[in-house]
Design a protein around this motif. Structure first.
Motif, PDB file in Angstrom:
ATOM      1  N   GLY A  93      33.837  44.928  42.574  1.00  0.00           N
ATOM      2  CA  GLY A  93      32.547  43.850  41.565  1.00  0.00           C
ATOM      3  C   GLY A  93      33.300  43.876  40.572  1.00  0.00           C
ATOM      4  N   MET A  94      33.397  45.296  39.733  1.00  0.00           N
ATOM      5  CA  MET A  94      34.489  45.094  38.367  1.00  0.00           C
ATOM      6  C   MET A  94      35.767  44.074  38.438  1.00  0.00           C
ATOM      7  SD  MET A  94      36.755  48.087  36.887  1.00  0.00           S
ATOM      8  CE  MET A  94      37.525  47.725  35.306  1.00  0.00           C
ATOM      9  N   ALA A  95      36.278  43.295  39.173  1.00  0.00           N
ATOM     10  CA  ALA A  95      37.589  42.876  38.562  1.00  0.00           C
ATOM     11  C   ALA A  95      36.746  41.465  39.061  1.00  0.00           C
ATOM     12  CB  ALA A  95      38.515  42.675  40.179  1.00  0.00           C
ATOM     13  N   HIS A  96      35.462  40.848  39.359  1.00  0.00           N
ATOM     14  CA  HIS A  96      35.134  39.666  39.619  1.00  0.00           C
ATOM     15  C   HIS A  96      33.967  39.688  38.146  1.00  0.00           C
ATOM     16  CE1 HIS A  96      34.728  37.932  43.205  1.00  0.00           C
ATOM     17  NE2 HIS A  96      35.078  38.764  44.346  1.00  0.00           N
ATOM     18  N   TYR A  97      33.930  40.463  37.559  1.00  0.00           N
ATOM     19  CA  TYR A  97      32.917  40.116  36.156  1.00  0.00           C
ATOM     20  C   TYR A  97      34.212  39.958  35.330  1.00  0.00           C
ATOM     21  CZ  TYR A  97      28.482  40.806  34.667  1.00  0.00           C
ATOM     22  OH  TYR A  97      27.325  40.412  34.369  1.00  0.00           O
ATOM     23  N   LEU A  98      35.308  40.947  35.376  1.00  0.00           N
ATOM     24  CA  LEU A  98      36.176  40.038  34.333  1.00  0.00           C
ATOM     25  C   LEU A  98      36.897  38.415  34.141  1.00  0.00           C
ATOM     26  CD1 LEU A  98      37.854  41.256  32.736  1.00  0.00           C
ATOM     27  CD2 LEU A  98      39.749  41.672  34.576  1.00  0.00           C
ATOM     28  N   THR A  99      35.802  37.621  35.636  1.00  0.00           N
ATOM     29  CA  THR A  99      36.727  35.700  35.445  1.00  0.00           C
ATOM     30  C   THR A  99      35.533  36.214  34.099  1.00  0.00           C
ATOM     31  OG1 THR A  99      35.056  36.326  37.131  1.00  0.00           O
ATOM     32  CG2 THR A  99      36.726  36.411  37.860  1.00  0.00           C
ATOM     33  N   TRP A 100      34.400  36.572  33.736  1.00  0.00           N
ATOM     34  CA  TRP A 100      34.361  35.942  32.475  1.00  0.00           C
ATOM     35  C   TRP A 100      34.858  35.928  31.284  1.00  0.00           C
ATOM     36  CZ3 TRP A 100      32.141  35.857  27.980  1.00  0.00           C
ATOM     37  CH2 TRP A 100      30.554  35.105  27.329  1.00  0.00           C
ATOM     38  N   LEU A 101      36.155  36.929  31.156  1.00  0.00           N
ATOM     39  CA  LEU A 101      36.582  36.618  30.442  1.00  0.00           C
ATOM     40  C   LEU A 101      37.623  36.014  30.727  1.00  0.00           C
ATOM     41  CD1 LEU A 101      36.884  40.842  29.296  1.00  0.00           C
ATOM     42  CD2 LEU A 101      35.011  38.725  28.186  1.00  0.00           C
ATOM     43  N   GLU A 102      38.495  36.016  31.488  1.00  0.00           N
ATOM     44  CA  GLU A 102      39.680  35.217  32.612  1.00  0.00           C
ATOM     45  C   GLU A 102      39.395  34.029  33.741  1.00  0.00           C
ATOM     46  OE1 GLU A 102      42.555  35.174  31.069  1.00  0.00           O
ATOM     47  OE2 GLU A 102      42.234  36.793  29.517  1.00  0.00           O
ATOM     48  N   PRO A 103      38.253  33.008  32.972  1.00  0.00           N
ATOM     49  CA  PRO A 103      38.204  32.286  34.555  1.00  0.00           C
ATOM     50  C   PRO A 103      39.339  32.078  35.647  1.00  0.00           C
ATOM     51  CG  PRO A 103      37.016  31.296  31.831  1.00  0.00           C
ATOM     52  CD  PRO A 103      38.166  32.635  31.833  1.00  0.00           C
ATOM     53  N   GLY A 104      40.353  32.047  35.251  1.00  0.00           N
ATOM     54  CA  GLY A 104      41.090  31.174  36.069  1.00  0.00           C
ATOM     55  C   GLY A 104      41.781  32.611  37.340  1.00  0.00           C
ATOM     56  N   LEU A 105      41.519  33.284  36.834  1.00  0.00           N
ATOM     57  CA  LEU A 105      41.128  34.772  38.225  1.00  0.00           C
ATOM     58  C   LEU A 105      41.571  34.188  39.071  1.00  0.00           C
ATOM     59  CD1 LEU A 105      40.376  38.421  36.939  1.00  0.00           C
ATOM     60  CD2 LEU A 105      42.811  37.031  36.739  1.00  0.00           C
ATOM     61  N   SER A 106      42.554  33.933  40.009  1.00  0.00           N
ATOM     62  CA  SER A 106      42.784  33.822  41.779  1.00  0.00           C
ATOM     63  C   SER A 106      41.988  34.417  42.952  1.00  0.00           C
ATOM     64  CB  SER A 106      43.867  33.463  41.948  1.00  0.00           C
ATOM     65  OG  SER A 106      44.879  34.960  42.195  1.00  0.00           O
ATOM     66  N   ALA A 107      41.611  34.628  43.703  1.00  0.00           N
ATOM     67  CA  ALA A 107      41.577  35.811  44.749  1.00  0.00           C
ATOM     68  C   ALA A 107      41.990  36.569  44.685  1.00  0.00           C
ATOM     69  CB  ALA A 107      40.618  34.784  45.782  1.00  0.00           C
ATOM     70  N   THR A 108      43.282  36.228  45.001  1.00  0.00           N
ATOM     71  CA  THR A 108      44.176  37.639  45.004  1.00  0.00           C
ATOM     72  C   THR A 108      44.215  38.581  43.817  1.00  0.00           C
ATOM     73  OG1 THR A 108      45.455  35.919  46.387  1.00  0.00           O
ATOM     74  CG2 THR A 108      46.509  38.150  45.218  1.00  0.00           C
ATOM     75  N   ALA A 109      44.654  38.108  42.586  1.00  0.00           N
ATOM     76  CA  ALA A 109      44.492  38.162  41.641  1.00  0.00           C
ATOM     77  C   ALA A 109      43.574  39.226  41.557  1.00  0.00           C
ATOM     78  CB  ALA A 109      43.955  37.809  40.348  1.00  0.00           C
ATOM     79  N   ILE A 110      42.183  39.005  41.554  1.00  0.00           N
ATOM     80  CA  ILE A 110      40.691  39.973  42.333  1.00  0.00           C
ATOM     81  C   ILE A 110      41.410  40.833  42.168  1.00  0.00           C
ATOM     82  CG2 ILE A 110      38.204  40.324  42.236  1.00  0.00           C
ATOM     83  CD1 ILE A 110      38.022  37.166  41.552  1.00  0.00           C
ATOM     84  N   ALA A 111      41.639  40.909  43.690  1.00  0.00           N
ATOM     85  CA  ALA A 111      42.215  41.813  44.461  1.00  0.00           C
ATOM     86  C   ALA A 111      42.943  42.927  44.649  1.00  0.00           C
ATOM     87  CB  ALA A 111      42.093  41.451  46.196  1.00  0.00           C
ATOM     88  N   ALA A 112      44.138  42.632  43.800  1.00  0.00           N
ATOM     89  CA  ALA A 112      44.930  42.920  42.936  1.00  0.00           C
ATOM     90  C   ALA A 112      44.503  43.823  41.974  1.00  0.00           C
ATOM     91  CB  ALA A 112      46.403  42.678  42.408  1.00  0.00           C
TER      92      ALA A 112
END
Length: 465
Positions: free
Chosen positions: A127-146
């Motif tokens: 959930g934390m990594a998903h919220y990071l996409t507000w700052l970095e919209p281009g994060l992929s699913a792999t990057a979020i999991a990593a």
């Protein structure tokens, strides 16, 4: 199980509970609240709105708060009666008989923790990594999991230290987290529009099957977000005056967090139309951006990331004590009883939970949440209600300083009814996963017990060659 002394490897088999460092009430309350708040409400408010189709989703948060408070009385009484690290492992064993059915239920709780514990921790970091996409919209699913897995590993390293340091860290972080929630609520109060907040759709309160299913789903989400008020029960050996501190930490944390959650919901609904909110991927960031512009969204996102990290840290702290407690009791692999060289960190158990939670970050967030709550409800939470009743019958009078819930048995009845409601309104696949976990754990326990000639195969000792 093998409980022989362990060879010298820089990791000791553990010290007596009384020799460990202690966490005060402030640290205990902070640990509970940090685990409860986390990223949960910041990512699940849209899910609750979608489940009920409007701002009537607040009913799910209110029902969840009532249910968790009643369950909190169960945890408080058990934690005061048996203030030992490992929590439910000891509660179920002692209540149902450590040489009989309690062995099976204790093992099933351990089995559940080994599977669900890492999922619970991972749900916070994902959930934390998903919220990071507000700052970095281009994060992929792999990057979020990593990113989520990396946070799990960082927390593993941070917990390799004296519990007093963790207690002080939890207090300091709580100030940041609670301050952030109050800022969000105050911002919403200034711009609150009651007509927008309570713009219920025409079907909102039509009491039919869809209403009850939606309310069940919203309540499940609420229970997930309130979860964590039992954190201190997992580290009972490391708490100052545990019979008094544990109940206070449990029962103070629930209403305090409930007030914050209801305030957050009202603040957001009074600014963002619920139709927009239920589609948002970062609803609090969108809310603050609507008030303060992009800078407001960025600042609150950073604060939410801090809250998410701290929640996952406290979750890992509690979960790591369960396999350790089981191993010390002789009911799990002896290697899990090993501590670090100082004897104040359950080294192998912490390593396992930290690494397993990193792997669990590969699972989707909604699956993590749903399976975790349904599985825990079907077994652990229900069994603990029965455990309170059994312990009360065995010991009608409380020991000096021991907490007993008021209005007994009403809180137990409400809790059992609430858990039954959540399970019966859950998706069949998630119910099947819970039942499968219980069956698989039972078969594994019976296989181990038969090999060791333990209950329920104790009579086989007579035929041993």
């Amino acid at each position: 199980m093998n409980t022989a002394p362990l060879p010298d490897s820089g990791i000791s088999p553990g010290l007596a509970p009384g020799s460990r460092a202690r966490m005060t009430f402030a640290g205990a309350l902070s640990a509970n609240m940090l685990n409860m708040i986390g990223v949960g409400p910041f990512i699940t408010i849209p899910l609750a709105l979608a489940a009920m189709g409007g701002p009537q989703a607040l009913l799910g948060w209110l029902l969840g708060a009532v249910l968790c408070l009643c369950d909190g009385f169960v945890w408080a009484e058990l934690g005061s009666a048996l203030p030992r690290s490992g929590g439910s492992f000891h509660y179920l064993r002692e209540a149902f008989g450590p040489q009989g059915l309690g062995r099976l239920l204790g093992f099933l709780y351990l089995w559940q923790t080994l599977l669900i514990g890492p999922m619970s921790i991972a749900s916070g970091t994902v959930g934390m990594a998903h919220y990071l996409t507000w700052l970095e919209p281009g994060l992929s699913a792999t990057a979020i999991a990593a990113i989520a897995a990396t946070v799990c590993l960082v927390n593993l390293v941070l917990l390799w230290r004296d519990i007093r340091v963790i207690g002080m860290l939890s207090v300091a972080t709580s100030v940041i987290v609670i301050g952030s929630c109050l800022w969000i609520i105050a911002s919403g109060a200034v711009h609150f529009d009651a007509a927008r907040a309570f713009s219920f759709p025409p079907h909102a309160f039509v009491i039919d099957g869809g209403f009850w299913m939606g309310l069940g789903a919203a309540t499940l989400i609420g229970v997930y977000d309130y979860g964590g008020y039992n954190t201190i029960c997992m580290i009972g050996d490391e708490v100052v005056e545990p019979r008094r501190t544990i109940p206070r930490a449990v029962l103070w944390s629930i209403p305090l967090v409930a007030l914050l959650y209801i305030g957050l919901n009202l603040a957001i609904l009074g600014v963002l139309p619920w139709q927009q909110g239920m589609q948002s991927k970062a609803i609090v960031a969108d809310f603050m951006a609507a008030i303060y512009g992009p800078i407001g969204g960025r600042v609150v996102t950073v604060l939410i990331l801090i809250a998410s990290w701290a929640s996952a840290l406290m979750n890992l702290l509690g979960a790591s004590r369960v396999p350790y407690a089981a191993a010390r009791a002789g009911d799990f692999l002896a290697v899990f009883a090993r501590t670090n060289a100082r004897g104040d960190v359950p080294a192998v158990s912490l390593l396992f939970m930290g690494l397993a939670s990193a792997l669990a970050c590969l699972v989707s967030l909604d699956t993590l949440i749903a399976v975790m709550i349904v599985v825990q409800t079907m077994f652990q939470y229900t069994a603990q209600c029965v455990a309170v009743i059994l312990l009360r019958r065995r010991q009608p009078q409380a020991d000096p300083g021991q907490f007993r819930m008021p209005l007994y048995p009403l809180p137990v009845i409400v809790t059992l009814a609430g858990w039954a409601y959540i399970v019966t309104t859950a998706r069949p696949l998630h119910i099947l996963a819970g039942a499968g976990m219980i069956v698989a754990g039972t078969l594994l326990f019976l296989a181990i017990a038969r090999r060791a000639r333990q209950w329920p195969f104790s009579s086989l000792k007579a035929f041993r060659p």
